[in-house]
Scaffold this motif. Structure first.
Motif, PDB file in Angstrom:
ATOM      1  N   ARG A  53     -11.394 -34.396  11.351  1.00  0.00           N
ATOM      2  CA  ARG A  53     -12.431 -33.840  10.881  1.00  0.00           C
ATOM      3  C   ARG A  53     -12.812 -34.481   9.334  1.00  0.00           C
ATOM      4  NH1 ARG A  53     -11.607 -30.166  15.185  1.00  0.00           N
ATOM      5  NH2 ARG A  53     -10.937 -29.222  13.435  1.00  0.00           N
ATOM      6  N   TYR A 165     -16.463 -40.102  18.996  1.00  0.00           N
ATOM      7  CA  TYR A 165     -16.202 -39.775  17.922  1.00  0.00           C
ATOM      8  C   TYR A 165     -14.860 -39.218  17.207  1.00  0.00           C
ATOM      9  CZ  TYR A 165     -15.042 -36.271  21.276  1.00  0.00           C
ATOM     10  OH  TYR A 165     -14.384 -35.403  21.941  1.00  0.00           O
ATOM     11  N   CYS A 166     -13.921 -40.041  17.856  1.00  0.00           N
ATOM     12  CA  CYS A 166     -12.384 -39.368  17.174  1.00  0.00           C
ATOM     13  C   CYS A 166     -11.758 -40.553  16.757  1.00  0.00           C
ATOM     14  CB  CYS A 166     -12.061 -38.465  18.170  1.00  0.00           C
ATOM     15  SG  CYS A 166      -9.907 -37.985  18.436  1.00  0.00           S
ATOM     16  N   GLN A 268     -16.950 -30.781  25.182  1.00  0.00           N
ATOM     17  CA  GLN A 268     -17.623 -31.787  24.016  1.00  0.00           C
ATOM     18  C   GLN A 268     -18.609 -31.292  24.569  1.00  0.00           C
ATOM     19  OE1 GLN A 268     -14.899 -31.985  22.461  1.00  0.00           O
ATOM     20  NE2 GLN A 268     -13.480 -33.110  22.979  1.00  0.00           N
ATOM     21  N   PHE A 337     -17.057 -27.064  16.660  1.00  0.00           N
ATOM     22  CA  PHE A 337     -17.374 -27.944  15.616  1.00  0.00           C
ATOM     23  C   PHE A 337     -18.813 -28.423  15.053  1.00  0.00           C
ATOM     24  CE2 PHE A 337     -13.088 -28.101  17.517  1.00  0.00           C
ATOM     25  CZ  PHE A 337     -12.390 -27.701  17.025  1.00  0.00           C
ATOM     26  N   ARG A 342     -16.194 -40.355  11.299  1.00  0.00           N
ATOM     27  CA  ARG A 342     -15.346 -40.477  11.446  1.00  0.00           C
ATOM     28  C   ARG A 342     -14.845 -42.474  11.311  1.00  0.00           C
ATOM     29  NH1 ARG A 342     -14.316 -37.634   8.747  1.00  0.00           N
ATOM     30  NH2 ARG A 342     -11.885 -37.504   8.414  1.00  0.00           N
TER      31      ARG A 342
HETATM   32  N1  5AD Z   1     -16.482 -34.604  14.698  1.00  0.00           N
HETATM   33  C1  5AD Z   1     -16.496 -32.995  14.929  1.00  0.00           C
HETATM   34  N2  5AD Z   1     -15.220 -32.587  15.736  1.00  0.00           N
HETATM   35  C2  5AD Z   1     -14.575 -33.664  16.680  1.00  0.00           C
HETATM   36  N3  5AD Z   1     -13.101 -33.016  17.337  1.00  0.00           N
HETATM   37  C3  5AD Z   1     -12.659 -34.409  16.958  1.00  0.00           C
HETATM   38  N4  5AD Z   1     -13.532 -35.515  16.416  1.00  0.00           N
HETATM   39  C4  5AD Z   1     -14.099 -34.962  15.852  1.00  0.00           C
HETATM   40  C5  5AD Z   1     -15.626 -35.216  14.951  1.00  0.00           C
HETATM   41  N5  5AD Z   1     -15.335 -36.269  13.882  1.00  0.00           N
HETATM   42  C6  5AD Z   1     -13.363 -32.299  17.534  1.00  0.00           C
HETATM   43  C7  5AD Z   1     -13.340 -32.378  19.106  1.00  0.00           C
HETATM   44  C8  5AD Z   1     -11.917 -32.352  19.493  1.00  0.00           C
HETATM   45  C9  5AD Z   1     -11.226 -31.820  18.944  1.00  0.00           C
HETATM   46  C10 5AD Z   1      -9.478 -31.397  18.534  1.00  0.00           C
HETATM   47  O1  5AD Z   1     -12.068 -32.010  17.289  1.00  0.00           O
HETATM   48  O2  5AD Z   1     -13.735 -30.786  19.840  1.00  0.00           O
HETATM   49  O3  5AD Z   1     -11.423 -31.563  20.609  1.00  0.00           O
END
Ligand code: 5AD
Ligand code: SF4
Length: 441
Positions: A53, A165-166, A268, A337, A342
């Motif tokens: 994040r 998103y990751c 999520q 979160f 990203r």
């Molecule tokens: N924005 C917010 N939260 C995120 N996570 C992963 N990528 C993002 C992002 N771009 C959170 C997800 C994941 C945790 C490790 O971090 O919930 O399960």
């Protein structure tokens, strides 16, 4: 590299995987460096970073600026940046953050002695090569920050899931499992040394798979093998992807009292539309069916989750779907979160980050308030029950009390009496808060 005992200070940011990685780094550098808690004593400072994040990266940048002023006073100090942020920003980081002597990505830790040597000669160096095979399986981690009771064991690296998103699949590379024999040996050695709990770690532990000749060991098999080391060794694991959590694993968990009855199962979002956009490859209904199965096979099991609010295009109805799913599952705990973009991910390229910051904050506050309520209600239901806890240390609030966790991963606080850290103790819960179970007996 010359064998002189210099001092190494490691700061670890982000997830449990990074804690385990820092222990591998400490091991690789142990012929040359002794670990120190004190930044001022250090000849080498390593920051093991997280990119998941934006907030995490901002904190690390701030830390680098603090280190820059330390380096002004101590010119021979060597500073290296490790982990996901090194992988994500690469050479650009060396340009922007002049304080850094070198950077090393998550698969480059074996080259650290060489990178450090080059840094001594004032060449700025980096290794951000990602590997398809590196698992550091022959390295015995140095548990430099350990309580001597619980330890992490990394069982796999990387992620192939590409949730939109990751950033993890880009920073930690392809998924690969570690040789089960080396995992077993590491767990056995820890137990011989007096450890009482191991946590098996991976981005997606349920897709663990190791083939040796004709035999194939999946995650349920591995968990069972580790549980058989001793009934006095607790086994935990993280993180599970809902798509892969099998009934076979749930039955193995039911069979062994020392496999802790706690599952972290990130959902999520509670909205099918959002789940599809996130590429989570399951629906709300599928997820709830898995939860039902967990509760049926493991009635005592605690469940926690990760939730993102404010993902691209999230409507009020999608948000309400998340709230209703939280109520339906009745989570014991949640990590929550706000979505942050990203760079390089599919969401960054394809979707508009269209939820205003204030609305993200409002939705985050709503889910936090709901989870606070669910956690408190769950803890209230435990008042009057007895639990076996593993004593982990002295309570932060009172030196007359110990703390430990029960099988469900709930923190319990209780008077010290004649007990010792590392022992099991049965306690009766008399009071609680949303975060802690308290025993006054
Ligand atoms: N924005 C917010 N939260 C995120 N996570 C992963 N990528 C993002 C992002 N771009 C959170 C997800 C994941 C945790 C490790 O971090 O919930 O399960
Ligand atoms: Fe990221 Fe999804 Fe992999 Fe978890 S499973 S690390 S959220 S891509």
């Amino acid at each position: 590299m010359q064998r002189a005992v210099k001092k190494l200070h490691i700061e670890t940011y982000g997830c449990q995987m990074n804690v385990a990685d820092s222990e591998v780094v400490a091991s690789i550098l142990s012929p040359y460096y002794k670990i120190t808690d004190s930044l001022r004593d250090a000849d080498l400072v390593l920051l093991n970073t997280c990119s998941v994040r934006d907030h995490a990266e901002q904190r690390i940048r701030k830390r680098l600026h603090e280190l820059a002023s330390l380096k002004k006073k101590n010119k021979s100090l060597v500073i290296g940046l490790l982990g996901c942020m090194a992988e994500r920003i690469k050479e650009q980081l060396l340009e922007e953050e002049k304080v850094l002597n070198f950077i090393a990505g998550p698969d480059a830790y074996r080259s650290l002695p060489k990178l450090i040597e080059e840094a001594d000669s004032e060449i700025i160096s980096f290794n951000v090569h990602l590997s398809d095979v590196e698992t550091y399986d022959d390295i015995e981690p140095v548990r430099y920050n350990s309580n001597g009771v619980s330890a992490y064991i990394s069982i796999m690296r990387g992620c192939n899931n590409y949730c939109t998103y990751c950033v993890v699949p880009y920073t930690r590379g392809r998924e690969r499992s570690r040789d089960s024999k080396t995992i077993f040996d590491e767990a056995e050695l820890l137990f011989e040394k007096g450890y009482k709990e191991v946590t098996l770690l991976g981005q997606n532990v349920n897709s663990y798979c190791w083939k040796s000749g004709d035999t194939k060991i999946d995650f349920a098999d591995l968990t069972e093998l580790i549980a058989q080391i001793s009934p006095l060794l607790r086994v935990r694991f993280a993180t599970s992807h809902p798509k892969d959590i099998s009934d076979k694993l749930l039955y193995v968990m039911a069979k062994y009292p020392n496999i802790c009855k706690y599952i972290h199962l990130p959902v999520q979002s509670g909205s099918n539309k959002m789940l599809k956009r996130m590429n989570r490859v399951y629906t709300r209904e599928y997820y709830l069916e898995r939860i039902k199965k967990i509760k049926k096979i493991l009635p005592e099991c605690a469940i926690s989750t990760d939730i993102i609010v404010g993902f691209c295009g999230e409507t009020e109805q999608d948000h309400q779907d998340t709230l209703s799913l939280m109520r339906e599952v009745d989570y014991e705990y949640a990590f929550m979160f706000k979505y942050s973009v990203r760079e390089g991910t599919k969401a960054a390229e394809k979707f508009e980050n269209d939820i205003p910051e204030e609305l993200k904050i409002k939705r985050l506050e709503e889910i936090i308030a709901l989870q606070q309520h669910l956690s408190l209600e769950s803890n209230k239901r435990d008042v009057g029950k007895t639990f076996e806890v593993l004593i982990e240390g002295v309570s932060k609030r009172s030196d007359r009390h110990f703390f430990g966790r029960n099988s469900q991963n709930k923190v319990c606080v209780f008077p010290k009496m004649n007990c010792k850290i590392g022992e099991y103790l049965t306690v009766e819960i008399t009071k609680c808060t949303a975060g802690t179970l308290i025993s006054e007996l």
